[in-house]
Write a protein that holds these residues in place. Structure first.
Motif, PDB file in Angstrom:
ATOM      1  N   TYR A  39       0.847  -1.198   0.000  1.00  0.00           N
ATOM      2  CA  TYR A  39       0.000   0.000   0.000  1.00  0.00           C
ATOM      3  C   TYR A  39       0.881   1.245   0.000  1.00  0.00           C
ATOM      4  N   SER A  40       0.456   2.242  -0.732  1.00  0.00           N
ATOM      5  CA  SER A  40       1.231   3.475  -0.837  1.00  0.00           C
ATOM      6  C   SER A  40       0.288   4.664  -0.944  1.00  0.00           C
ATOM      7  N   ILE A  41       0.870   5.841  -0.839  1.00  0.00           N
ATOM      8  CA  ILE A  41       0.120   7.091  -0.875  1.00  0.00           C
ATOM      9  C   ILE A  41       0.504   7.885  -2.126  1.00  0.00           C
ATOM     10  N   LEU A  75      -5.109   6.555  -1.513  1.00  0.00           N
ATOM     11  CA  LEU A  75      -4.472   5.345  -0.994  1.00  0.00           C
ATOM     12  C   LEU A  75      -4.497   4.305  -2.104  1.00  0.00           C
ATOM     13  N   ALA A  99      -0.715   3.310   5.380  1.00  0.00           N
ATOM     14  CA  ALA A  99      -0.254   2.433   4.301  1.00  0.00           C
ATOM     15  C   ALA A  99       0.668   1.346   4.833  1.00  0.00           C
ATOM     16  N   SER A 139       0.028  -2.752   4.819  1.00  0.00           N
ATOM     17  CA  SER A 139       1.016  -3.666   4.225  1.00  0.00           C
ATOM     18  C   SER A 139       1.392  -4.762   5.209  1.00  0.00           C
TER      19      SER A 139
END
Length: 303
Positions: A4-6, A13, A44, A48
């Motif tokens: 997961y990232s921003i 998201l 995030a 993860s």
């Protein structure tokens, strides 16, 4: 696992996962405009960790541990897998600090879910919490589908994970792919998990060795050893039940002078010769220009 990232520009998201052919991404939720980047990165990161813990129950199933006795490794794995149903509650109602202390779960899966919930509590956005709960449910469903041998959709990321024991459904799927293309098609790397593919490949290697042994009249172990001489196998097969219990000495690379025919260069040499039926003679592998069938007489191609 899903990462997961921003996206700081779009304030979104993002979830990404591998497929064996590349990575896929999807937008999970829009992020609150006033939230700091550090808090969002924490969300995030916690998601993860949640995905990593969930997929570990797939790669390390209780059935591969041997024993399910209380407090055994298998028992702990079974307990962890059984906590899938508690993840949503942990996210919605996380353990929060109280009186200078906080309850921390022994379960990696549940503690990751509590961390997600604590971050959402700090953000205080009901719509975001709703979308993250839906995302967690999607991720857990992907693990469950992979356990059943269904590697479609989000569960396709299982093709990048090595499982401790092979799924019979996945082994059957790999066997069908190898039947269509014995040398391995691209689908073998994108539709089945590596452990199942390796088991199926071992089945086909054994079948090929048996057929070759029947046609040539040579022992099955000798066929595999000669194949390893021609092109090194990535693994060494275990000794057969009929083989001697005394381990064979390690093979050494022969010097150019010991080759049956002169070498092309100082660094090139023939493979180690295989013993003939006669103890005083040595069988030589035919050169690429000769017929590929082995001589029937043990002395006809020996020194």
């Amino acid at each position: 696992m899903t990462r997961y990232s921003i996206d700081p520009d779009r304030r979104e998201l993002i979830a990404t996962w591998g497929t064996g052919e590349g990575d896929l991404a999807t937008r999970v939720a829009s992020l609150p405009a006033g939230a700091g980047t550090s808090v969002l990165l924490g969300l995030a990161r916690a998601l993860s960790h949640l995905s990593e813990a969930a997929w570990r129950t797939y790669t390390h199933p209780a059935s591969a541990a041997g024993s399910l006795e209380p407090n055994s490794e298998g028992w702990r794995r079974e307990q962890e897998r059984g906590r899938f149903g508690e993840v949503a509650d942990a996210i919605a109602k996380p353990n929060l600090p109280s009186g200078g202390a906080m309850i921390v779960s022994y379960s990696r899966l549940l503690e990751s879910a509590h961390q997600v919930g604590r971050t959402l509590h700090d953000l205080d956005n009901p719509e975001l919490t709703k979308l993250v709960l839906a995302e967690a449910a999607t991720e857990l469903a992907a693990v469950e589908n992979a356990e059943l041998g269904d590697l479609t959709g989000r569960a396709q990321q299982a093709v990048l994970l090595s499982r401790e024991n092979a799924s019979p459904v996945q082994v059957a799927a790999a066997n069908r792919l190898l039947e269509q293309d014995p040398f391995g098609s691209s689908e073998l790397f994108s539709q089945v998990d590596p452990t199942a593919a390796a088991v199926a490949a071992a089945h086909w290697l054994a079948a090929a060795a048996e057929v070759t042994a029947d046609i040539s009249g040579h022992d099955l172990d000798q066929v595999v050893q000669e194949a390893d001489n021609i092109e090194a196998l990535p693994t060494r097969p275990p000794p057969s039940s009929s083989a001697s219990s005394t381990p064979a000495p390690p093979r050494t690379k022969p010097s150019p002078a010991s080759c049956a025919t002169p070498c092309a260069s100082p660094t090139a040499c023939c493979p180690t010769p295989t013993p003939c039926a006669s103890s005083s003679t040595t069988w030589r592998r035919p050169s690429p220009t000769t017929a590929t069938t082995h001589p029937t007489s043990p002395t006809s191609n020996c020194a």
